[in-house]
Write an enzyme that holds these catalytic residues in place. Structure first.
Site, PDB file in Angstrom:
ATOM      1  N   ALA A 100       0.858  -1.185   0.000  1.00 19.60           N
ATOM      2  CA  ALA A 100       0.000   0.000   0.000  1.00 19.60           C
ATOM      3  C   ALA A 100       0.895   1.237   0.000  1.00 19.60           C
ATOM      4  CB  ALA A 100      -0.888  -0.020   1.233  1.00 19.60           C
TER       5      ALA A 100
ATOM      6  N   GLU B 228       4.618  -5.046   7.052  1.00 17.50           N
ATOM      7  CA  GLU B 228       3.878  -3.982   7.739  1.00 17.50           C
ATOM      8  C   GLU B 228       4.340  -3.765   9.179  1.00 17.50           C
ATOM      9  OE1 GLU B 228       2.521  -6.403   5.909  1.00 17.50           O
ATOM     10  OE2 GLU B 228       1.006  -5.564   4.558  1.00 17.50           O
TER      11      GLU B 228
ATOM     12  N   GLY C 276       0.662  -5.036   0.769  1.00 19.19           N
ATOM     13  CA  GLY C 276      -0.499  -5.084  -0.129  1.00 19.19           C
ATOM     14  C   GLY C 276      -0.174  -5.700  -1.479  1.00 19.19           C
TER      15      GLY C 276
ATOM     16  N   GLU D 140      -0.531  -9.240  -0.976  1.00 21.32           N
ATOM     17  CA  GLU D 140      -1.961  -9.508  -0.799  1.00 21.32           C
ATOM     18  C   GLU D 140      -2.705  -9.447  -2.135  1.00 21.32           C
ATOM     19  OE1 GLU D 140      -2.545  -8.000   3.759  1.00 21.32           O
ATOM     20  OE2 GLU D 140      -2.231  -6.478   2.236  1.00 21.32           O
TER      21      GLU D 140
HETATM   22  N1  CAA Z   1       4.644   3.210  -0.573  1.00 20.05           N
HETATM   23  C1  CAA Z   1       5.072   4.372  -1.103  1.00 20.05           C
HETATM   24  N2  CAA Z   1       6.262   4.516  -1.697  1.00 20.05           N
HETATM   25  C2  CAA Z   1       7.055   3.442  -1.745  1.00 20.05           C
HETATM   26  C3  CAA Z   1       6.676   2.201  -1.222  1.00 20.05           C
HETATM   27  C4  CAA Z   1       5.401   2.103  -0.629  1.00 20.05           C
HETATM   28  N3  CAA Z   1       4.919   0.947  -0.132  1.00 20.05           N
HETATM   29  N4  CAA Z   1       7.685   1.323  -1.410  1.00 20.05           N
HETATM   30  C5  CAA Z   1       8.656   1.995  -2.047  1.00 20.05           C
HETATM   31  N5  CAA Z   1       8.279   3.273  -2.245  1.00 20.05           N
HETATM   32  C6  CAA Z   1       9.040   4.356  -2.890  1.00 20.05           C
HETATM   33  C7  CAA Z   1      10.151   4.845  -1.980  1.00 20.05           C
HETATM   34  O1  CAA Z   1       9.643   5.773  -1.035  1.00 20.05           O
HETATM   35  C8  CAA Z   1      11.085   5.466  -2.989  1.00 20.05           C
HETATM   36  O2  CAA Z   1      10.554   6.718  -3.352  1.00 20.05           O
HETATM   37  P1  CAA Z   1      11.540   7.997  -3.436  1.00 20.05           P
HETATM   38  O3  CAA Z   1      12.480   7.673  -4.570  1.00 20.05           O
HETATM   39  O4  CAA Z   1      10.588   9.114  -3.763  1.00 20.05           O
HETATM   40  O5  CAA Z   1      12.217   8.112  -2.137  1.00 20.05           O
HETATM   41  C9  CAA Z   1      10.951   4.548  -4.201  1.00 20.05           C
HETATM   42  O6  CAA Z   1       9.719   3.841  -4.016  1.00 20.05           O
HETATM   43  C10 CAA Z   1      12.064   3.521  -4.293  1.00 20.05           C
HETATM   44  O7  CAA Z   1      12.117   2.831  -3.051  1.00 20.05           O
HETATM   45  P2  CAA Z   1      13.454   2.598  -2.247  1.00 20.05           P
HETATM   46  O8  CAA Z   1      14.402   3.740  -2.475  1.00 20.05           O
HETATM   47  O9  CAA Z   1      13.117   2.257  -0.835  1.00 20.05           O
HETATM   48  O10 CAA Z   1      14.012   1.313  -3.037  1.00 20.05           O
HETATM   49  P3  CAA Z   1      14.957   0.174  -2.474  1.00 20.05           P
HETATM   50  O11 CAA Z   1      15.338  -0.658  -3.654  1.00 20.05           O
HETATM   51  O12 CAA Z   1      16.036   0.717  -1.631  1.00 20.05           O
HETATM   52  O13 CAA Z   1      14.016  -0.718  -1.497  1.00 20.05           O
HETATM   53  C11 CAA Z   1      12.001  -1.872  -0.877  1.00 20.05           C
HETATM   54  C12 CAA Z   1      12.926  -1.426  -2.018  1.00 20.05           C
HETATM   55  C13 CAA Z   1      12.670  -2.916   0.008  1.00 20.05           C
HETATM   56  C14 CAA Z   1      10.752  -2.515  -1.517  1.00 20.05           C
HETATM   57  C15 CAA Z   1      11.594  -0.657  -0.022  1.00 20.05           C
HETATM   58  O14 CAA Z   1      11.132   0.367  -0.881  1.00 20.05           O
HETATM   59  C16 CAA Z   1      10.506  -0.925   0.976  1.00 20.05           C
HETATM   60  O15 CAA Z   1      10.758  -1.505   2.021  1.00 20.05           O
HETATM   61  N6  CAA Z   1       9.258  -0.467   0.685  1.00 20.05           N
HETATM   62  C17 CAA Z   1       8.166  -0.506   1.616  1.00 20.05           C
HETATM   63  C18 CAA Z   1       7.583  -1.911   1.735  1.00 20.05           C
HETATM   64  C19 CAA Z   1       6.455  -1.923   2.737  1.00 20.05           C
HETATM   65  O16 CAA Z   1       6.602  -1.612   3.891  1.00 20.05           O
HETATM   66  N7  CAA Z   1       5.254  -2.348   2.270  1.00 20.05           N
HETATM   67  C20 CAA Z   1       4.078  -2.455   3.079  1.00 20.05           C
HETATM   68  C21 CAA Z   1       3.212  -1.235   2.942  1.00 20.05           C
HETATM   69  S1  CAA Z   1       1.843  -1.218   4.073  1.00 20.05           S
HETATM   70  C22 CAA Z   1       0.691  -2.247   3.377  1.00 20.05           C
HETATM   71  O17 CAA Z   1       0.857  -2.770   2.311  1.00 20.05           O
HETATM   72  C23 CAA Z   1      -0.592  -2.423   4.172  1.00 20.05           C
HETATM   73  C24 CAA Z   1      -1.527  -3.425   3.629  1.00 20.05           C
HETATM   74  O18 CAA Z   1      -1.483  -4.575   3.947  1.00 20.05           O
HETATM   75  C25 CAA Z   1      -2.618  -3.028   2.747  1.00 20.05           C
END
Ligand code: CAA
Length: 296
Positions: A104, A170, A147, A150
């Site tokens: 998400a 999460e 998500g 999911e």
């Molecule tokens: N939401 C919004 N933006 C996201 C994102 C997310 N879930 N995941 C990545 N991005 C964005 C980053 O903020 C970054 O944007 P900027 O360049 O503007 O800073 C861009 O994508 C690239 O990401 P990274 O620089 O972090 O890339 P990386 O290769 O170093 O890492 C990653 C990749 C491990 C996937 C890391 O981005 C990450 O951990 N992302 C978040 C994953 C996460 O926590 N997901 C769960 C979300 S909550 C959810 O999903 C609830 C539900 O059940 C419905």
């Protein structure tokens, strides 16, 4: 006016158009399903040798296909239209080589409040993805997180690239899975692995995902979408009506006791005897020729 505003207006017009009687909207549906670039966060195409597979590509590369509200609305919209297009027999959902979807959209969620989420029924509409009567195949490369994992589990079959990574991270951002992770993972891969993923946020590899049944096959990354489309073509070569009954029967296994499921399966099996396609399938077998299904 910004490009994103124009796109929002276009999108809301398409949504309004879908409320008209079916015969009025068919050309609009066809146009929007066939053209790429009319959506803001996804691309849609009709693919396969017989043009019978719908392909949805998540397209927010800068945010690793994070599932913002707009993107979810667009997926559901595209699914509805592929479902009403009688030429389509299966639908593939994919992302990019780096990410199927990284979850998400955290930027969009950060300032939301509990009250706001309750009022807007936040996340509820995501489950509409599972309502597709036509089979959904996820073609996963890169990250399928939160998500994203999911969304993938809302699909019926998962093919993955050998570098794909799956997780429910999460917990690391102070929340829990909200679109099925805590309920589907234990059913699909068992309690211990599900607990480990949900409580640690650790990712699992494509090989582990295949071993545990989350994924049915793995391929080199550049082959995944092609293989998923081939699978879609195979499914689309069968009677769409029987395919949808078969999908319903398998899904019932997750909702009922075994006895109820067996009874439901038997009823669905018997119901296929009301279809011309069932008669054609068996007749063609006995006449040693390929069947010609008419979806009747
Ligand atoms: N939401 C919004 N933006 C996201 C994102 C997310 N879930 N995941 C990545 N991005 C964005 C980053 O903020 C970054 O944007 P900027 O360049 O503007 O800073 C861009 O994508 C690239 O990401 P990274 O620089 O972090 O890339 P990386 O290769 O170093 O890492 C990653 C990749 C491990 C996937 C890391 O981005 C990450 O951990 N992302 C978040 C994953 C996460 O926590 N997901 C769960 C979300 S909550 C959810 O999903 C609830 C539900 O059940 C419905």
């Amino acid at each position: 006016m910004s490009a994103s505003r124009v796109s929002q207006i276009l999108f809301s017009r398409v949504l309004q158009a879908t409320r008209k009687p079916q015969h009025l909207v068919t050309p609009v549906i066809r146009y929007y399903a066939c053209q790429t670039g009319n959506y803001e966060s996804i691309k849609t195409e009709i693919v396969g040798e017989k043009k019978n597979v719908g392909l949805i590509t998540l397209n927010r590369p800068k945010a690793l296909n994070a599932l913002c509200d707009q993107l979810i609305k667009e997926i559901i919209h595209a699914l509805e239209h592929f479902n009403t297009d009688s030429s389509i027999g299966a639908i593939v959902i994919t992302g990019s080589e780096k990410a199927f979807a990284a979850g998400a959209d955290i930027k969009e969620m950060k300032d939301k409040s509990f009250a706001e989420n309750l009022k807007s029924n936040f996340i509820d509409s995501w489950h509409d993805v599972s309502k597709s009567k036509k089979p959904l195949i996820a073609a996963v490369n890169g990250y399928a997180l939160g998500g994203g994992n999911e969304l993938m589990m809302m699909c019926d079959i998962v093919y993955a690239g050998d570098k794909a990574k799956f997780g429910q991270p999460e917990i690391a951002i102070g929340t829990i899975p909200g679109a099925g992770g805590t309920q589907k993972l234990p059913r699909f891969i068992g309690k211990s692995k599900a607990m480990e993923m949900v409580l640690t946020g650790n990712m699992i590899t494509a090989e582990e995902a295949e071993r545990s049944g989350l994924v049915s096959k793995i391929f080199p990354p550049d082959k995944v979408v092609g293989e998923a489309v081939k699978l879609g073509e195979k499914i689309a070569s069968h009677s769409q009506l029987v395919v949808s009954l078969a999908k319903e029967a398998v899904n019932a296994a997750y909702e009922t006791t075994l006895q109820q499921g067996l009874e439901y399966e038997q009823k669905l099996f018997n119901s296929t005897f009301s279809l011309a396609d069932r008669k054609e399938g068996m007749t063609a077998f006995l006449e040693k020729r390929p069947p010609k299904f008419t979806n009747e």
